[in-house]
Design a protein around this motif. Structure first.
Motif, PDB file in Angstrom:
ATOM      1  N   PHE A 123      39.849 -51.463  17.543  1.00  0.00           N
ATOM      2  CA  PHE A 123      41.310 -51.474  17.580  1.00  0.00           C
ATOM      3  C   PHE A 123      41.823 -50.549  16.487  1.00  0.00           C
ATOM      4  N   VAL A 124      42.691 -49.624  16.877  1.00  0.00           N
ATOM      5  CA  VAL A 124      43.304 -48.685  15.946  1.00  0.00           C
ATOM      6  C   VAL A 124      44.809 -48.797  16.143  1.00  0.00           C
ATOM      7  N   MET A 125      45.432 -49.591  15.291  1.00  0.00           N
ATOM      8  CA  MET A 125      46.865 -49.837  15.352  1.00  0.00           C
ATOM      9  C   MET A 125      47.524 -48.910  14.333  1.00  0.00           C
ATOM     10  N   ILE A 126      48.189 -47.864  14.815  1.00  0.00           N
ATOM     11  CA  ILE A 126      48.761 -46.856  13.918  1.00  0.00           C
ATOM     12  C   ILE A 126      50.256 -47.101  13.729  1.00  0.00           C
ATOM     13  N   SER A 127      50.615 -47.416  12.487  1.00  0.00           N
ATOM     14  CA  SER A 127      52.019 -47.620  12.143  1.00  0.00           C
ATOM     15  C   SER A 127      52.699 -46.264  11.974  1.00  0.00           C
ATOM     16  N   LEU A 128      53.833 -46.108  12.604  1.00  0.00           N
ATOM     17  CA  LEU A 128      54.628 -44.889  12.454  1.00  0.00           C
ATOM     18  C   LEU A 128      55.795 -45.093  11.486  1.00  0.00           C
ATOM     19  N   ASP A 129      55.747 -46.189  10.732  1.00  0.00           N
ATOM     20  CA  ASP A 129      56.775 -46.456   9.725  1.00  0.00           C
ATOM     21  C   ASP A 129      56.710 -45.410   8.621  1.00  0.00           C
ATOM     22  N   ARG A 130      57.857 -44.919   8.215  1.00  0.00           N
ATOM     23  CA  ARG A 130      57.894 -44.010   7.062  1.00  0.00           C
ATOM     24  C   ARG A 130      57.645 -44.778   5.774  1.00  0.00           C
ATOM     25  N   ASP A 131      58.120 -46.015   5.752  1.00  0.00           N
ATOM     26  CA  ASP A 131      57.915 -46.883   4.598  1.00  0.00           C
ATOM     27  C   ASP A 131      56.681 -47.742   4.864  1.00  0.00           C
ATOM     28  N   GLU A 132      55.543 -47.290   4.353  1.00  0.00           N
ATOM     29  CA  GLU A 132      54.283 -47.982   4.613  1.00  0.00           C
ATOM     30  C   GLU A 132      54.267 -49.383   4.015  1.00  0.00           C
ATOM     31  N   THR A 133      55.003 -49.589   2.928  1.00  0.00           N
ATOM     32  CA  THR A 133      55.074 -50.911   2.312  1.00  0.00           C
ATOM     33  C   THR A 133      55.672 -51.911   3.289  1.00  0.00           C
ATOM     34  N   LYS A 134      56.666 -51.490   4.027  1.00  0.00           N
ATOM     35  CA  LYS A 134      57.300 -52.369   5.003  1.00  0.00           C
ATOM     36  C   LYS A 134      56.293 -52.795   6.081  1.00  0.00           C
ATOM     37  N   ALA A 135      55.485 -51.857   6.537  1.00  0.00           N
ATOM     38  CA  ALA A 135      54.460 -52.167   7.545  1.00  0.00           C
ATOM     39  C   ALA A 135      53.425 -53.129   6.972  1.00  0.00           C
ATOM     40  N   ARG A 136      53.008 -52.886   5.750  1.00  0.00           N
ATOM     41  CA  ARG A 136      52.019 -53.766   5.105  1.00  0.00           C
ATOM     42  C   ARG A 136      52.568 -55.189   4.977  1.00  0.00           C
TER      43      ARG A 136
END
Length: 191
Positions: free
Chosen positions: A112-125
């Motif tokens: 599984f490769v779930m790629i976040s396209l969020d500019r703010d990586e902290t928000k995704a984390r």
């Protein structure tokens, strides 16, 4: 008549206040995502096989949550569930619990490769941690090859071990179904 008008005015004020609190509180994405989860639960929206199979591209770089850079080519020869998503995307949020269940069923056989396209990586984390999702999440570290059209998200691809795109789905879908699990099982049999 005045009482009816007053009652209607109060109802509108309450409705607008609730909508304002949801929106300005930053909860609108989650609320819309929850509503869309109800639609997904019906099983109406399902991914399908691609009409015309094409070769996947492994020529891009990603980074995992720990900050380790990885070439996507490390997944060559594996069955890969590749999903592009973002925290600001209600359909992404709607399908994530279902994808997490699929991950629990298939994590031994499928990468599984779930790629976040969020500019703010902290928000995704923070989102992944708060939801207690266990699937691996990555961030792009290079541009994507033209093979992957992510103009609409969520976008999901399933690649077989020969590097052929077997599933391409733009928009949300219910993945953790008997038929989709069977498809993944069939793809992993030849590994």
């Amino acid at each position: 008549m005045k009482k009816k008008l007053k009652k209607e005015l109060i109802e509108w004020i309450v409705l607008i206040t609730v909508i304002g609190v949801i929106y300005f509180g930053g909860w609108h994405t989650e609320v819309i995502g929850r509503v869309q989860q109800v639609v997904l639960a019906t099983g109406i929206i399902k991914p399908g096989l691609v009409d015309e199979e094409r070769k996947a591209s492994y020529d891009f770089a990603i980074q995992d949550f720990d900050g380790t850079s990885i070439q996507f080519s490390e997944f060559e020869g594996e069955v890969v569930f590749l999903n592009f998503w973002a925290t600001w995307c209600p359909p992404c949020i709607a399908e994530m619990p279902d994808i997490h269940e699929l991950y629990q069923n298939q994590k031994r056989n499928v990468k599984f490769v779930m790629i976040s396209l969020d500019r703010d990586e902290t928000k995704a984390r923070q989102f992944i941690k708060r939801k207690e999702f266990e699937f691996p999440v990555y961030f792009l570290r290079s541009s994507l090859p033209n093979t992957y059209d992510t103009h609409a998200i969520p976008t999901t691809y399933v690649l077989n071990q020969e590097g052929i795109i077997k599933v391409e789905n733009h928009g949300m879908a219910k993945y953790n179904t008997d038929s989709f699990n069977s498809l993944l099982n069939e793809l992993t049999k030849s590994q």
